[in-house]
Motif scaffolding. Structure first.
Motif, mmCIF file in Angstrom:
data_model
loop_
_atom_site.group_PDB
_atom_site.id
_atom_site.type_symbol
_atom_site.label_atom_id
_atom_site.label_comp_id
_atom_site.label_asym_id
_atom_site.label_seq_id
_atom_site.Cartn_x
_atom_site.Cartn_y
_atom_site.Cartn_z
ATOM 1 N N GLY A 96 50.007 49.355 41.014
ATOM 2 C CA GLY A 96 49.396 50.608 40.586
ATOM 3 C C GLY A 96 48.611 50.531 39.301
ATOM 4 N N ALA A 97 48.740 49.461 38.535
ATOM 5 C CA ALA A 97 48.014 49.315 37.270
ATOM 6 C C ALA A 97 46.827 48.375 37.468
ATOM 7 C CB ALA A 97 48.944 48.772 36.185
ATOM 8 N N VAL A 98 45.776 48.608 36.692
ATOM 9 C CA VAL A 98 44.577 47.771 36.789
ATOM 10 C C VAL A 98 44.948 46.324 36.459
ATOM 11 C CG1 VAL A 98 42.278 47.340 35.860
ATOM 12 C CG2 VAL A 98 43.063 49.695 36.228
ATOM 13 N N LEU A 99 44.555 45.415 37.320
ATOM 14 C CA LEU A 99 44.856 44.002 37.130
ATOM 15 C C LEU A 99 43.841 43.369 36.195
ATOM 16 C CD1 LEU A 99 46.483 41.451 37.927
ATOM 17 C CD2 LEU A 99 44.844 41.146 39.800
ATOM 18 N N ASN A 100 44.356 42.746 35.163
ATOM 19 C CA ASN A 100 43.483 42.048 34.229
ATOM 20 C C ASN A 100 43.107 40.688 34.811
ATOM 21 O OD1 ASN A 100 42.191 41.358 31.708
ATOM 22 N ND2 ASN A 100 43.952 40.019 31.348
ATOM 23 N N GLU A 101 41.831 40.484 35.065
ATOM 24 C CA GLU A 101 41.367 39.199 35.574
ATOM 25 C C GLU A 101 41.066 38.273 34.407
ATOM 26 O OE1 GLU A 101 38.584 39.069 38.677
ATOM 27 O OE2 GLU A 101 39.345 40.850 39.709
ATOM 28 N N SER A 102 41.473 37.015 34.576
ATOM 29 C CA SER A 102 41.339 36.048 33.491
ATOM 30 C C SER A 102 41.016 34.687 34.081
ATOM 31 C CB SER A 102 42.632 36.000 32.677
ATOM 32 O OG SER A 102 43.704 35.517 33.490
ATOM 33 N N GLU A 103 41.238 33.679 33.264
ATOM 34 C CA GLU A 103 40.989 32.316 33.725
ATOM 35 C C GLU A 103 41.941 31.921 34.840
ATOM 36 O OE1 GLU A 103 40.938 27.772 31.856
ATOM 37 O OE2 GLU A 103 41.412 29.512 30.608
ATOM 38 N N TYR A 104 43.108 32.553 34.903
ATOM 39 C CA TYR A 104 44.130 32.161 35.856
ATOM 40 C C TYR A 104 44.242 33.112 37.037
ATOM 41 C CZ TYR A 104 45.300 29.415 31.762
ATOM 42 O OH TYR A 104 45.223 28.568 30.698
ATOM 43 N N ILE A 105 43.694 34.304 36.917
ATOM 44 C CA ILE A 105 43.675 35.262 38.018
ATOM 45 C C ILE A 105 42.270 35.849 38.081
ATOM 46 C CG2 ILE A 105 44.646 37.375 38.991
ATOM 47 C CD1 ILE A 105 47.183 36.880 37.451
ATOM 48 N N CYS A 106 41.537 35.562 39.169
ATOM 49 C CA CYS A 106 40.154 36.050 39.243
ATOM 50 C C CYS A 106 39.716 36.154 40.699
ATOM 51 C CB CYS A 106 39.206 35.136 38.464
ATOM 52 S SG CYS A 106 39.042 33.502 39.184
ATOM 53 N N THR A 107 38.661 36.948 40.913
ATOM 54 C CA THR A 107 38.085 37.151 42.235
ATOM 55 C C THR A 107 36.988 36.124 42.485
ATOM 56 O OG1 THR A 107 38.529 39.526 42.088
ATOM 57 C CG2 THR A 107 36.961 38.804 43.760
ATOM 58 N N LYS A 108 37.046 35.496 43.661
ATOM 59 C CA LYS A 108 36.039 34.514 44.051
ATOM 60 C C LYS A 108 35.432 34.908 45.390
ATOM 61 C CE LYS A 108 34.876 30.943 43.050
ATOM 62 N NZ LYS A 108 33.583 30.537 42.416
ATOM 63 N N ILE A 109 34.082 34.905 45.467
ATOM 64 C CA ILE A 109 33.374 35.143 46.717
ATOM 65 C C ILE A 109 32.881 33.798 47.228
ATOM 66 C CG2 ILE A 109 31.451 36.305 47.836
ATOM 67 C CD1 ILE A 109 33.674 38.155 46.910
#
Length: 551
Positions: free
Chosen positions: A320-333
């Motif tokens: 339910g909380a906004v996920l902080n994207e970083s070097e270790y957690i990120c979106t890839k297309i």
């Protein structure tokens, strides 16, 4: 005297017969006429007698696939090239029909011969020739010299073809007008004979999904061209009107599946054809068509597929909380297919702290869509199941978000969680060290006991062995010997129950200390004879005297 005659070798004769048989079989398989020579890759017809009236037809289609060249000459009876005759040879690259009676070429003559590069129809009886048989071919050469063309609009395309091709030598092509005057084709002028043209009302069509749109095509040319619409793979309902100029195409309830398609207007007359094309762009709200639980790869990946135009922005939420994207957690297309995006949320070395519900929100100017998925990366420590994947497989770096900035600091893992884990590890270390210290202390005490109990009152070492007496009893005797300075305090009748060597006889009285001889000792209620071990006792009696404690 006998004379020897040289006879022909049977091997050579057999080889010749075999060659004739193979050639005969090949000719029969291809249906090769008597005026032609046929091989696996070539057909050569030059004999005027008996001649041919049509193209050879192979008996099996596979045999015609390998033929790349057909050469026909001196065939007065060959009047036309009809539909499907040349089409049997789909691999054909070079076609020559010269010095023959050719008058007509069908519009569908070369529809299957997409590999044709060279055509020579010189010195035949062609008075007109349509462009239709050749318009789909990428010809490098089309040679038409010495044909009795009539000056008409139907051969105007040949003039245009020559003007657009870069020949090292221009062909000397001529035509005969109504007055039988021979005119160079490049100087031919025919009234009301022009290439068609086409203009679209819009070359970049944009429409919102569910709406309708109409496209117009204005054409010119002489004679007036025929108009057609090319709408290959168009899913949306559509209707066209080509009886008017401009022609129209109406697309109703436009589907998002048609975004990116090309729509063409084709204008064609006997001179040639012209095509104008436009691209259809459909704007629509995002739609998350696929998302599933994470899968292990070089990184953990929560795969997803999102459709949307314009390109949607992506935002992840964790519990339910906004996920902080970083070097270790990120979106890839990883793959972009027009308005469809295939990618994943990559997590590098996730632990049980990352378990939970992940929600993907896709948004653009026309709407939004969200989907949720539950992720389990590692079991909580202590439950016995342990991690579900060796973290050593995570050896690649992640990259920033490909769909814009979607990072913030509202969902970071706090340092309190890390410090609690470190405290637990410290306590565990202390416990292990304490146990090790106790074990070491016990070992040291045991060694000290063995050190000070090396000699007994009888002058024998503790680690020596007395028959019937265990090692623990021997150590106890040595300790008592050191404390009481005499054998009477160790081996006496005063308190038999205190001795670890206490032994109760079966109802007999306490024996006297004098009984049993000088080599007997009283232990408990029993007199036990002392047997000297020569390994520990000396030869003289002086060695039996007790040592001072501590020496």
């Amino acid at each position: 005297m006998v004379s020897w005659r040289r006879r022909p070798r049977p091997g050579l004769a057999r080889l010749w017969c075999l060659c004739c048989l193979v050639l005969g079989c090949w000719r029969g398989a291809l249906g090769c006429p008597a005026s032609c020579n046929c091989s696996s890759w070539r057909i050569w017809c030059t004999e005027s007698s008996p001649g041919i009236a049509s193209f050879p037809v192979p008996q099996r289609s596979a045999e015609g696939d390998n033929v790349t060249e057909i050469y026909i000459a001196n065939q007065e009876n060959l009047k036309s090239i009809n539909d499907n005759e040349v089409g049997y040879y789909v691999g054909l690259k070079n076609l020559t029909v010269v010095d023959s009676g050719l008058r007509f070429v069908s519009r569908q003559a070369f529809v299957k011969n997409v590999n044709l590069q060279y055509i020579n129809l010189s010195r035949n009886n062609l008075s007109s020739l349509s462009k239709k048989p050749f318009h789909h071919l990428g010809l490098s050469d089309l040679i038409l010299v010495d044909n009795p063309f009539k000056c008409s609009c139907e051969i105007m395309w040949i003039k245009k073809f020559q003007e657009t091709k870069s020949y090292t030598e221009t062909q000397d092509l001529y035509c005969t007008d109504e007055n039988n005057k021979r005119t160079a084709l490049l100087d031919m002028k025919v009234p009301n004979c022009d290439l068609p043209s086409a203009n679209l009302s819009n070359y970049n069509i944009t429409v919102v999904e569910g709406k309708s749109i109409t496209l117009y095509c204005d054409t010119t040319g002489g004679p007036p061209p025929n108009v057609s619409w090319v709408v290959t793979n168009l899913v949306s309902n559509h209707e066209s009107d080509t009886n008017k100029n401009p022609a129209s195409l109406t697309i109703k309830n436009v589907s998002s599946m048609d975004s990116g398609l090309s729509i063409s207007c084709v204008a064609e007359n006997i001179v040639g054809e012209y095509q104008a094309s436009a691209e259809l762009t459909v704007f629509f709200a995002p739609n998350i068509t696929f998302i599933e639980s994470p899968t292990p790869d070089h990184h953990w990946c929560i795969p997803f597929t999102v459709k949307g135009n314009p390109k949607p922005t992506l935002q992840w939420f964790y519990e339910g909380a906004v996920l902080n994207e970083s070097e270790y957690i990120c979106t890839k297309i990883h793959v972009i297919n027009q308005s469809e995006y295939h990618g994943c949320l990559q997590l590098d070395n996730p632990t049980h702290l990352n378990n939970g519900a992940y929600t993907l929100l896709a948004k653009n100017d026309y709407g939004e869509d969200e989907k949720r998925v539950d992720a389990h990366f590692m079991s909580v420590p202590g439950d016995g199941s342990g991690p579900i994947l060796d973290p050593d497989v995570y050896e690649y770096e992640t990259t920033p978000n490909d769909l814009g900035d979607a990072t913030n600091n509202s969902n970071q893992i706090t340092s309190t969680d890390v410090s609690n884990k470190e405290n637990e590890d410290s306590i565990t270390v202390y416990v292990v060290v304490g146990i090790a210290a106790l074990v070491c202390t016990g070992l040291v005490i045991t060694l000290i006991i063995l050190k000070f109990g090396r000699h007994s009152k009888f002058g024998m070492k503790v680690h020596g062995e007395v028959k019937g007496v265990g090692l623990v009893d021997q150590i106890w005797l040595s300790l008592q010997d050191c404390d009481n300075e005499g054998p009477s305090s160790v081996i006496s009748n005063d308190d038999d129950s205190a001795s670890p060597l206490h032994h109760i006889s079966n109802g007999s009285n306490t024996p006297s200390s004098s009984e049993g001889g000088p080599d007997a000792v009283i232990i408990g209620m029993t007199k036990i004879p002392v047997i000297e071990n020569p390994q520990y006792f000396g030869i003289t009696n002086s060695q039996l005297k007790p040592d001072t404690c501590g020496n």
